[in-house]
Scaffold this motif. Structure first.
Motif, PDB file in Angstrom:
ATOM      1  N   ARG B   3      26.602  42.181  48.076  1.00 34.77           N
ATOM      2  CA  ARG B   3      27.955  41.944  47.568  1.00 34.77           C
ATOM      3  C   ARG B   3      28.029  42.325  46.091  1.00 34.77           C
ATOM      4  O   ARG B   3      27.092  42.107  45.345  1.00 34.77           O
ATOM      5  CB  ARG B   3      28.297  40.459  47.688  1.00 34.77           C
ATOM      6  CG  ARG B   3      28.309  39.971  49.107  1.00 34.77           C
ATOM      7  CD  ARG B   3      29.708  39.737  49.565  1.00 34.77           C
ATOM      8  NE  ARG B   3      29.732  39.210  50.919  1.00 34.77           N
ATOM      9  CZ  ARG B   3      30.855  38.983  51.578  1.00 34.77           C
ATOM     10  NH1 ARG B   3      32.021  39.223  51.009  1.00 34.77           N
ATOM     11  NH2 ARG B   3      30.817  38.517  52.797  1.00 34.77           N
ATOM     12  N   SER B   4      29.186  42.844  45.709  1.00 34.12           N
ATOM     13  CA  SER B   4      29.376  43.145  44.294  1.00 34.12           C
ATOM     14  C   SER B   4      29.715  41.861  43.544  1.00 34.12           C
ATOM     15  O   SER B   4      30.078  40.852  44.144  1.00 34.12           O
ATOM     16  CB  SER B   4      30.519  44.149  44.125  1.00 34.12           C
ATOM     17  OG  SER B   4      31.745  43.519  44.380  1.00 34.12           O
ATOM     18  N   CYS B   5      29.614  41.916  42.221  1.00 36.06           N
ATOM     19  CA  CYS B   5      29.940  40.738  41.407  1.00 36.06           C
ATOM     20  C   CYS B   5      31.398  40.337  41.594  1.00 36.06           C
ATOM     21  O   CYS B   5      31.730  39.159  41.625  1.00 36.06           O
ATOM     22  CB  CYS B   5      29.666  41.023  39.927  1.00 36.06           C
ATOM     23  SG  CYS B   5      27.930  41.384  39.591  1.00 36.06           S
ATOM     24  N   LYS B   6      32.255  41.340  41.723  1.00 33.12           N
ATOM     25  CA  LYS B   6      33.669  41.049  41.912  1.00 33.12           C
ATOM     26  C   LYS B   6      33.888  40.271  43.207  1.00 33.12           C
ATOM     27  O   LYS B   6      34.608  39.274  43.242  1.00 33.12           O
ATOM     28  CB  LYS B   6      34.475  42.350  41.928  1.00 33.12           C
ATOM     29  CG  LYS B   6      35.971  42.119  41.973  1.00 33.12           C
ATOM     30  CD  LYS B   6      36.755  43.392  41.799  1.00 33.12           C
ATOM     31  CE  LYS B   6      38.244  43.078  41.747  1.00 33.12           C
ATOM     32  NZ  LYS B   6      39.061  44.265  41.490  1.00 33.12           N
ATOM     33  N   THR B   9      32.604  36.638  42.822  1.00 34.56           N
ATOM     34  CA  THR B   9      33.509  35.699  42.132  1.00 34.56           C
ATOM     35  C   THR B   9      34.597  35.226  43.096  1.00 34.56           C
ATOM     36  O   THR B   9      35.003  34.069  43.057  1.00 34.56           O
ATOM     37  CB  THR B   9      34.177  36.330  40.889  1.00 34.56           C
ATOM     38  OG1 THR B   9      34.886  37.517  41.269  1.00 34.56           O
ATOM     39  CG2 THR B   9      33.154  36.666  39.822  1.00 34.56           C
ATOM     40  N   ARG B  10      35.050  36.126  43.978  1.00 31.94           N
ATOM     41  CA  ARG B  10      36.089  35.741  44.929  1.00 31.94           C
ATOM     42  C   ARG B  10      35.532  34.723  45.941  1.00 31.94           C
ATOM     43  O   ARG B  10      36.201  33.757  46.292  1.00 31.94           O
ATOM     44  CB  ARG B  10      36.613  36.982  45.651  1.00 31.94           C
ATOM     45  CG  ARG B  10      37.943  36.745  46.360  1.00 31.94           C
ATOM     46  CD  ARG B  10      38.491  37.998  47.000  1.00 31.94           C
ATOM     47  NE  ARG B  10      38.893  38.989  46.021  1.00 31.94           N
ATOM     48  CZ  ARG B  10      38.534  40.277  46.063  1.00 31.94           C
ATOM     49  NH1 ARG B  10      37.755  40.729  47.021  1.00 31.94           N
ATOM     50  NH2 ARG B  10      38.958  41.111  45.144  1.00 31.94           N
ATOM     51  N   GLY B  37      24.965  36.700  35.266  1.00 37.31           N
ATOM     52  CA  GLY B  37      26.394  36.779  34.928  1.00 37.31           C
ATOM     53  C   GLY B  37      27.248  36.031  35.939  1.00 37.31           C
ATOM     54  O   GLY B  37      28.159  35.287  35.583  1.00 37.31           O
ATOM     55  N   CYS B  38      26.926  36.218  37.218  1.00 34.28           N
ATOM     56  CA  CYS B  38      27.693  35.536  38.265  1.00 34.28           C
ATOM     57  C   CYS B  38      27.395  34.043  38.299  1.00 34.28           C
ATOM     58  O   CYS B  38      28.274  33.246  38.623  1.00 34.28           O
ATOM     59  CB  CYS B  38      27.429  36.172  39.632  1.00 34.28           C
ATOM     60  SG  CYS B  38      28.358  37.714  39.860  1.00 34.28           S
ATOM     61  N   ALA B  41      29.533  32.715  35.541  1.00 39.04           N
ATOM     62  CA  ALA B  41      30.940  32.752  35.953  1.00 39.04           C
ATOM     63  C   ALA B  41      31.219  31.658  36.982  1.00 39.04           C
ATOM     64  O   ALA B  41      32.246  30.971  36.915  1.00 39.04           O
ATOM     65  CB  ALA B  41      31.295  34.120  36.529  1.00 39.04           C
TER      66      ALA B  41
END
Lengths: 196, 66
Positions: B3-6, B9-10, B37-38, B41
């Motif tokens: 999974r991407s970071c974007k 976050t979702r 980073g995640c 966040a």
């Protein structure tokens, strides 16, 4: 419930209570405006709250503070207002569901351009009340429905079905609104120096 | 499959609203273990709930808490 009971600390006289209720008006107005984002709607909600409080002041048992009791009434009025205005509104703006705003945060593969750093003692800032003013400002920068979704979920504690009923949206749409609100608020707090 | 970071976050945000599926939980956990980073966040997105609760001011006569 109407009879006045003698408890360890006697209840205030009706006149005194009425004055104290009126004195909470500015606080209640600010609280309602933050969530309703509409001065007239906030005035209405507070007016309804004061009326309910003055006619039903026997409900105030003195166990909680007057402000807490009044705020409890106001919370219901706020959700009622949001539900009514959602019904009057046309279908939600499709732009509300688009998270293109956050594209700048991520590269083409969806990874952070600038990975979030840990915040310095956020709990401490919370306890000292330093967070409140910044968070309020950041909330004002959100689209109204996005801010309402966030506050109803995170402040008032509504669950998904309640939130959907109030906003007239599907569960999926409510999650999109919450995602956008959280991402935007996180970023806004950080840009205002929170956590540094 | 990563999974991407974007997307992460979702998922973090949705995880506050619904029960994530088994695969989603595994992917989330793996990503967070590897991505600072995640993790930051994620902590911050969830901290917003406590922050939002604090927006109600108590006056000085909070008998309930005494």
């Amino acid at each position: 419930m109407g009879a006045r009971e003698t408890v360890s600390s006697p209840l205030p006289s009706p006149d005194d209570l009425q004055a104290r209720i009126q004195a909470e008006r500015p606080y209640l107005l600010r609280y309602a405006a933050l969530q309703l984002r509409d001065r007239d709607a906030a005035e209405d909600a507070v007016q309804e709250t004061l009326l309910a409080a003055l006619t039903g002041s026997s409900g105030f048992a003195g166990r909680s503070s007057l402000r807490t009791w009044l705020t409890g009434i106001l919370k219901h009025k706020i959700v009622d207002h949001i539900r009514r205005s959602s019904r009057e509104q046309a279908a939600p703006d499709p732009a509300e569901g688009d998270d293109a705003d956050f594209d700048a945060l991520f590269d083409r593969r969806g990874h952070w351009v600038d990975p979030p750093q840990a915040w310095e003692n956020p709990e401490g800032a919370l306890e000292q009340g330093r967070l409140r003013a910044v968070l309020e400002e950041c909330l004002k920068g959100l689209p109204a429905r996005t801010a309402q979704a966030f506050m109803m979920r995170e402040h008032l504690g509504l669950d998904t079905p309640e939130l959907c009923k109030a906003l007239g949206v599907t569960p999926t749409h409510s999650w999109v609104l919450l995602y956008r609100a959280r991402m935007a608020l996180r970023l806004c707090l950080e840009r205002n120096g929170f956590g540094r | 499959m990563m999974r991407s970071c974007k997307e992460v976050t979702r998922l973090v945000s949705q995880g506050e609203e619904r029960d994530l599926g088994f695969l989603e939980r595994v992917e989330l956990r793996m990503h967070l273990a590897a991505c600072r980073g995640c993790r930051n966040a994620s902590d911050q997105l969830r901290f917003l709930r406590r922050a939002a609760r604090s927006l109600q001011e108590e006056d000085e006569h909070t008998a309930g808490r005494a």
